[in-house]
Design a protein around this motif. Structure first.
Motif, PDB file in Angstrom:
ATOM      1  N   GLN A 141       0.598  -1.110  -0.266  1.00 20.51           N
ATOM      2  CA  GLN A 141       0.404   0.098   0.209  1.00 20.51           C
ATOM      3  C   GLN A 141       1.082   1.015   0.190  1.00 20.51           C
ATOM      4  OE1 GLN A 141      -2.907   0.190   2.839  1.00 20.51           O
ATOM      5  NE2 GLN A 141      -3.271   1.683   2.419  1.00 20.51           N
ATOM      6  N   ALA A 142       2.398   1.048   0.903  1.00 23.02           N
ATOM      7  CA  ALA A 142       2.926   2.665   1.276  1.00 23.02           C
ATOM      8  C   ALA A 142       3.466   2.768  -0.322  1.00 23.02           C
ATOM      9  CB  ALA A 142       3.983   2.470   2.163  1.00 23.02           C
ATOM     10  N   VAL A 143       3.813   1.475  -1.465  1.00 23.60           N
ATOM     11  CA  VAL A 143       4.442   1.441  -2.826  1.00 23.60           C
ATOM     12  C   VAL A 143       2.994   2.254  -3.994  1.00 23.60           C
ATOM     13  CG1 VAL A 143       5.045   0.461  -4.381  1.00 23.60           C
ATOM     14  CG2 VAL A 143       5.924  -0.399  -2.103  1.00 23.60           C
ATOM     15  N   PHE A 144       2.105   1.916  -3.288  1.00 21.88           N
ATOM     16  CA  PHE A 144       0.916   2.217  -4.452  1.00 21.88           C
ATOM     17  C   PHE A 144       0.161   3.348  -4.470  1.00 21.88           C
ATOM     18  CE2 PHE A 144       0.580  -3.006  -4.524  1.00 21.88           C
ATOM     19  CZ  PHE A 144       0.877  -2.740  -5.969  1.00 21.88           C
ATOM     20  N   LEU A 148       0.686   6.585  -6.894  1.00 24.78           N
ATOM     21  CA  LEU A 148      -1.072   6.927  -7.014  1.00 24.78           C
ATOM     22  C   LEU A 148      -1.218   8.623  -6.499  1.00 24.78           C
ATOM     23  CD1 LEU A 148      -3.308   3.988  -6.747  1.00 24.78           C
ATOM     24  CD2 LEU A 148      -2.850   4.667  -8.266  1.00 24.78           C
ATOM     25  N   ARG A 149      -0.788   8.932  -5.867  1.00 28.04           N
ATOM     26  CA  ARG A 149      -0.434  10.070  -5.007  1.00 28.04           C
ATOM     27  C   ARG A 149       0.801  11.238  -5.954  1.00 28.04           C
ATOM     28  NH1 ARG A 149      -4.155  10.707  -0.140  1.00 28.04           N
ATOM     29  NH2 ARG A 149      -4.835   8.861   0.911  1.00 28.04           N
ATOM     30  N   ARG A 150       1.928  10.083  -5.822  1.00 25.35           N
ATOM     31  CA  ARG A 150       2.617  10.852  -6.365  1.00 25.35           C
ATOM     32  C   ARG A 150       3.005  11.877  -5.395  1.00 25.35           C
ATOM     33  NH1 ARG A 150       2.186  14.320 -11.352  1.00 25.35           N
ATOM     34  NH2 ARG A 150       4.880  14.879 -11.596  1.00 25.35           N
ATOM     35  N   ARG A 151       2.740  11.177  -4.446  1.00 24.26           N
ATOM     36  CA  ARG A 151       3.519  11.823  -3.082  1.00 24.26           C
ATOM     37  C   ARG A 151       4.261  10.752  -1.975  1.00 24.26           C
ATOM     38  NH1 ARG A 151      -0.263  16.489   0.148  1.00 24.26           N
ATOM     39  NH2 ARG A 151       1.109  16.628   2.086  1.00 24.26           N
ATOM     40  N   VAL A 176      -1.048  -2.118  -9.489  1.00 24.61           N
ATOM     41  CA  VAL A 176      -1.669  -1.246  -9.255  1.00 24.61           C
ATOM     42  C   VAL A 176      -1.550  -0.044 -10.795  1.00 24.61           C
ATOM     43  CG1 VAL A 176      -2.932   1.084  -8.190  1.00 24.61           C
ATOM     44  CG2 VAL A 176      -2.485  -0.955  -7.118  1.00 24.61           C
ATOM     45  N   ARG A 177      -2.588   0.804 -11.121  1.00 22.04           N
ATOM     46  CA  ARG A 177      -2.144   1.980 -12.463  1.00 22.04           C
ATOM     47  C   ARG A 177      -2.782   3.052 -12.312  1.00 22.04           C
ATOM     48  NH1 ARG A 177      -2.365  -3.945 -14.592  1.00 22.04           N
ATOM     49  NH2 ARG A 177      -0.028  -4.148 -15.657  1.00 22.04           N
TER      50      ARG A 177
END
Length: 522
Positions: A141-144, A148-151, A176-177
């Protein structure tokens, strides 16, 4: 059964997160044990430098970067550098060790008492697994979330979790894309508005370069003959700064932005907030008669904008869609603007002389990491940057970015020349990056502009009418001696010819050139 550590390492390897930037403590050692041979550990001597290097690396590669920090104290040390990563929208995955589960409630030494709250609101997501079996899912989840958030994201893991044995985990096969394409009606409407506008203008933000859209933005501006401004305080350069359509970098004040855009009836902003203001300059948000349309893939940027319309969409499909819908217009002037003669100093070199020497001696594909606020105007007067990924700047204005980020950019762009242009005030905040550069033989050139002052503060003192404040002078610093102590070859130059001669040599590893310069203002 495999351990949590083995599954975590395999997941990170499959995702390409095999370069770890870190400064470990005792809580982190169980995660770092048994690292596969494909992993590279990059040691920094301070957590702020670690995050700065990872920020530069993530921006240079366009991929997430993995950071390993120590519990609460180490994570706290990293927070200043984290502000820059937030506003450059760098997908950093920060992991930190936590005390064993049974000791957290006791507040034992090195327990992170409220780990998920520590890095907020900076981290876009933060978590701590509910049990050892939840570690792989939480790491994923941390990676995705970072992608996704670019944060940046933050994950705290109790160190006794890593050796726990669990069943094979389905998280290894997850993907996840992200997709944010505008629909045809939205593109048709935007194209109609641009075609109908009397005097439209394009404002580009650093996200254009970060997303690999530099060339497409140039093609679009040329196709529709749009004048181009760069949004205030850019952390990346999204457009060639000597291009005939380039109008400059917008100032960071409300009234100042409005005055620069006066006369335009439609302002199209791609890949930037509207706008990141700094010094308080009152005035209208937009000039009379102007409409603004912002295109951003960040819902937060769209929601907090004080004016105009926002379209939450990826900039790439918007550029492609507009190119397909709008007929070409006559471009007019096509020659790139010449650079003016550099100003000269009386007692030392003028920063323009330094930047002219860089422009004249460095390869066209050089990537510059710049952290010298007081020389901004001199920089843009003298430089000629025409390639993607040519410019990196601390996105939040937090000092300490330049030297570490230059190391990270050089690691992320092997074979491409990298120059860090750093003020003497800024250099001290990330000085231990010199050791990492020396230890890993990173081919990066540090050019230290030494004027003995916090130049930007002196400018602000005049702006605010507070000219009698202390703490703006920093005399007596010798960065050649400091660099030698960290193992980096260094020299001092005092004239332009010597500077050019030094810059013409290609470094096999890191080097530092100290240049005495006259104080200037942004």
């Amino acid at each position: 059964m495999p351990t949590v550590r083995k599954i975590a390492h395999e997941f990170l390897e499959r995702r390409g997160l095999t370069t770890i930037f870190g400064n470990p403590g005792s809580n982190e050692l169980p995660f770092l044990a048994d690292l596969p041979a494909s992993f590279t550990y990059v040691l920094g001597l301070h957590e702020g430098v670690v995050v700065g290097m990872a920020d530069g690396y993530a921006q240079a590669t366009g991929r997430p970067a993995l950071v390993n920090l120590h519990a609460a104290a180490g994570s706290g040390n990293a927070m200043g550098a984290l502000t820059n990563a937030v506003y450059s929208r760098s997908p950093l995955v920060l992991t930190a060790g936590q005390q064993v589960r049974s000791a957290i409630g006791l507040e034992a030494m090195l327990a992170n008492v409220d780990a998920t709250s520590l890095m907020r609101p900076l981290a876009g997501w933060s978590g701590e697994p509910s049990c050892p079996g939840d570690v792989p899912r939480s790491l994923a989840q941390a990676v995705f979330e970072a992608e996704l958030r670019r944060r940046p994201t933050y994950l705290s893991v109790p160190y006794d979790d890593w050796s726990a044995e669990i069943d094979d985990n389905p998280v290894l096969d997850r993907a996840v894309r992200r997709g944010l394409s505008p629909d045809a009606a939205q593109l048709d409407d935007l194209a109609r508005r641009l075609a109908a506008a009397r005097n439209p203008v394009l404002v580009l933000g650093g996200d254009i370069d970060a997303l690999g859209l530099f060339d497409r933005a140039v093609a679009f501006a040329e196709h529709f003959a749009l004048p181009v401004w760069v949004a205030p305080s850019p952390h990346r350069l999204p457009f060639p700064n000597r291009h005939p359509l380039f109008r400059g970098v917008l100032p960071a004040g409300i009234g100042s932005v409005s005055s620069r855009l006066d006369g335009h009836d439609l302002i199209l902003v791609l890949g930037a907030p509207v706008f990141r203001y700094h010094q308080h300059v009152p005035g209208p948000f937009l000039p009379d008669g102007a409409a603004l349309v912002q295109v951003t893939d960040d819902p937060g940027e769209a929601a907090r904008a004080p004016m105009g319309e926002s379209l939450v969409a990826a900039a790439g499909p918007v550029l492609d869609g507009l190119l397909a819908r709008l007929p070409a217009r006559e471009a007019g002037e096509t020659a790139f603007a010449p650079t003016p003669e550099p100003a000269t100093g009386e007692r030392a070199l003028h920063p323009e002389q330094v930047f002219a020497a860089l422009r004249e001696t460095q390869p066209a594909d050089t990537a510059y990491v710049v952290e010298s606020t007081s020389t901004n105007s001199a920089w843009w007067r003298q430089m000629d940057l025409r390639r993607p990924g040519s410019y990196f700047w601390p996105a939040a204005g937090g000092l300490g970015f330049g030297m570490p980020a230059a190391v990270g950019v050089a690691m992320g762009l092997p074979g491409r020349p990298v120059v860090g242009v750093i003020g003497d005030g800024s250099a001290n905040y990330g000085i231990t990056a010199l050791w990492t550069a020396a230890h890993y033989r990173v081919p990066v050139t540090f050019v230290i502009l030494r004027n003995g002052t916090y130049g930007a503060l002196r400018w602000f003192a005049d702006l605010l009418g507070t000219t009698d404040v202390p703490g703006t002078e920093i005399p007596g610093l010798d960065f050649t001696a400091i660099a030698a102590g960290y193992g980096v070859p260094a020299t001092t130059v005092s004239d332009v010819d010597d500077l050019r001669a030094q810059l013409k040599t290609a470094p096999a590893g890191p080097r530092l050139i100290q240049v005495d310069t006259e104080p200037t203002t942004p």
